[in-house]
Design a protein around this motif. Structure first.
Motif, mmCIF file in Angstrom:
data_model
loop_
_atom_site.group_PDB
_atom_site.id
_atom_site.type_symbol
_atom_site.label_atom_id
_atom_site.label_comp_id
_atom_site.label_asym_id
_atom_site.label_seq_id
_atom_site.Cartn_x
_atom_site.Cartn_y
_atom_site.Cartn_z
ATOM 1 N N ALA A 155 68.389 11.164 114.549
ATOM 2 C CA ALA A 155 69.437 11.507 113.583
ATOM 3 C C ALA A 155 70.769 10.918 114.032
ATOM 4 C CB ALA A 155 69.552 13.022 113.419
ATOM 5 N N ALA A 156 71.013 10.926 115.320
ATOM 6 C CA ALA A 156 72.265 10.388 115.849
ATOM 7 C C ALA A 156 72.262 8.862 115.900
ATOM 8 C CB ALA A 156 72.516 10.943 117.253
ATOM 9 N N MET A 157 71.108 8.271 116.204
ATOM 10 C CA MET A 157 71.029 6.829 116.410
ATOM 11 C C MET A 157 70.627 6.068 115.136
ATOM 12 S SD MET A 157 68.944 7.094 120.001
ATOM 13 C CE MET A 157 69.181 5.497 120.743
ATOM 14 N N GLU A 158 70.130 6.758 114.164
ATOM 15 C CA GLU A 158 69.611 6.202 112.911
ATOM 16 C C GLU A 158 68.300 5.464 113.104
ATOM 17 O OE1 GLU A 158 72.328 4.292 110.275
ATOM 18 O OE2 GLU A 158 73.941 5.663 110.824
ATOM 19 N N ALA A 159 68.193 4.598 114.075
ATOM 20 C CA ALA A 159 66.957 3.884 114.379
ATOM 21 C C ALA A 159 66.976 3.518 115.849
ATOM 22 C CB ALA A 159 66.832 2.624 113.528
ATOM 23 N N ALA A 160 65.798 3.501 116.465
ATOM 24 C CA ALA A 160 65.739 3.160 117.887
ATOM 25 C C ALA A 160 64.334 2.724 118.262
ATOM 26 C CB ALA A 160 66.140 4.361 118.743
ATOM 27 N N ARG A 161 64.267 1.902 119.286
ATOM 28 C CA ARG A 161 62.973 1.551 119.863
ATOM 29 C C ARG A 161 62.501 2.735 120.705
ATOM 30 N NH1 ARG A 161 65.306 -3.806 122.029
ATOM 31 N NH2 ARG A 161 65.155 -2.585 123.929
ATOM 32 N N GLY A 162 61.210 2.796 120.898
ATOM 33 C CA GLY A 162 60.644 3.886 121.686
ATOM 34 C C GLY A 162 61.241 3.984 123.074
ATOM 35 N N GLN A 163 61.406 2.854 123.729
ATOM 36 C CA GLN A 163 61.958 2.862 125.083
ATOM 37 C C GLN A 163 63.395 3.387 125.098
ATOM 38 O OE1 GLN A 163 60.303 2.354 128.014
ATOM 39 N NE2 GLN A 163 62.204 3.143 128.870
ATOM 40 N N GLU A 164 64.171 3.071 124.063
ATOM 41 C CA GLU A 164 65.548 3.599 123.986
ATOM 42 C C GLU A 164 65.528 5.122 123.882
ATOM 43 O OE1 GLU A 164 68.347 0.568 121.615
ATOM 44 O OE2 GLU A 164 66.551 1.146 120.501
ATOM 45 N N LEU A 165 64.622 5.650 123.063
ATOM 46 C CA LEU A 165 64.511 7.102 122.911
ATOM 47 C C LEU A 165 64.078 7.749 124.229
ATOM 48 C CD1 LEU A 165 62.709 7.193 119.468
ATOM 49 C CD2 LEU A 165 65.034 8.006 119.924
ATOM 50 N N LYS A 166 63.071 7.162 124.847
ATOM 51 C CA LYS A 166 62.569 7.699 126.114
ATOM 52 C C LYS A 166 63.668 7.680 127.173
ATOM 53 C CE LYS A 166 58.779 6.981 129.395
ATOM 54 N NZ LYS A 166 59.522 6.601 130.586
ATOM 55 N N SER A 167 64.389 6.587 127.286
ATOM 56 C CA SER A 167 65.473 6.480 128.271
ATOM 57 C C SER A 167 66.578 7.496 128.000
ATOM 58 C CB SER A 167 66.063 5.069 128.271
ATOM 59 O OG SER A 167 65.112 4.149 128.725
ATOM 60 N N ALA A 168 66.903 7.704 126.725
ATOM 61 C CA ALA A 168 67.944 8.686 126.382
ATOM 62 C C ALA A 168 67.524 10.091 126.788
ATOM 63 C CB ALA A 168 68.251 8.626 124.889
ATOM 64 N N LEU A 169 66.264 10.448 126.558
ATOM 65 C CA LEU A 169 65.791 11.770 126.964
ATOM 66 C C LEU A 169 65.744 11.904 128.484
ATOM 67 C CD1 LEU A 169 62.899 12.597 124.473
ATOM 68 C CD2 LEU A 169 65.178 13.599 124.570
ATOM 69 N N GLU A 170 65.279 10.865 129.157
ATOM 70 C CA GLU A 170 65.233 10.908 130.621
ATOM 71 C C GLU A 170 66.632 11.053 131.205
ATOM 72 O OE1 GLU A 170 61.208 8.327 131.581
ATOM 73 O OE2 GLU A 170 63.094 7.244 131.291
ATOM 74 N N SER A 171 67.582 10.379 130.627
ATOM 75 C CA SER A 171 68.965 10.469 131.091
ATOM 76 C C SER A 171 69.523 11.875 130.859
ATOM 77 C CB SER A 171 69.809 9.429 130.363
ATOM 78 O OG SER A 171 71.156 9.550 130.726
ATOM 79 N N HIS A 172 69.254 12.420 129.680
ATOM 80 C CA HIS A 172 69.773 13.753 129.348
ATOM 81 C C HIS A 172 69.192 14.826 130.270
ATOM 82 C CE1 HIS A 172 71.353 17.047 126.994
ATOM 83 N NE2 HIS A 172 70.138 17.549 126.920
#
Length: 102
Positions: A18-35
């Motif tokens: 919802a925040a990014m509008e669109a993302a690759r899987g790795q971007e999503l995974k990295s964002a969660l790992e960072s959080h």
């Protein structure tokens, strides 16, 4: 409410989309790992993402060499419903705290 909301990881993926509008899987995974400051097992992460696609809350498109994920209309609606509910809970908590301190 749909079963997907019972999974924190699925919920978090949808909120990120919802925040990014669109993302690759790795971007999503990295964002969660960072959080969460911890590594996610790829199989478990991509299993959650696939479950969201299968349920119709997330769509997957191919752009070049990468799969790109976006919320569907149904996914967007569920994220907004859940976000509203969380806000209501926090507001109710704040009201009860202020009443108890009076």
């Amino acid at each position: 409410m749909a079963r997907w909301l019972q999974s924190g990881r699925r919920r978090d993926i949808c909120f990120l989309l919802a925040a990014m509008e669109a993302a690759r899987g790795q971007e999503l995974k990295s964002a969660l790992e960072s959080h969460y400051d911890e590594r996610l097992e790829p199989k478990a992460f991509y299993g959650s993402l696939s479950a969201l696609v299968d349920a119709g809350f997330v769509e997957k498109d191919v752009e070049g060499l990468h799969d790109v994920y976006r919320l569907t209309g149904a996914g967007e609606a569920r994220v907004r419903e859940h976000g509203s509910w969380v806000c209501e809970c926090l507001e109710a908590e704040g009201e009860s705290e202020s009443k108890s301190s009076e």
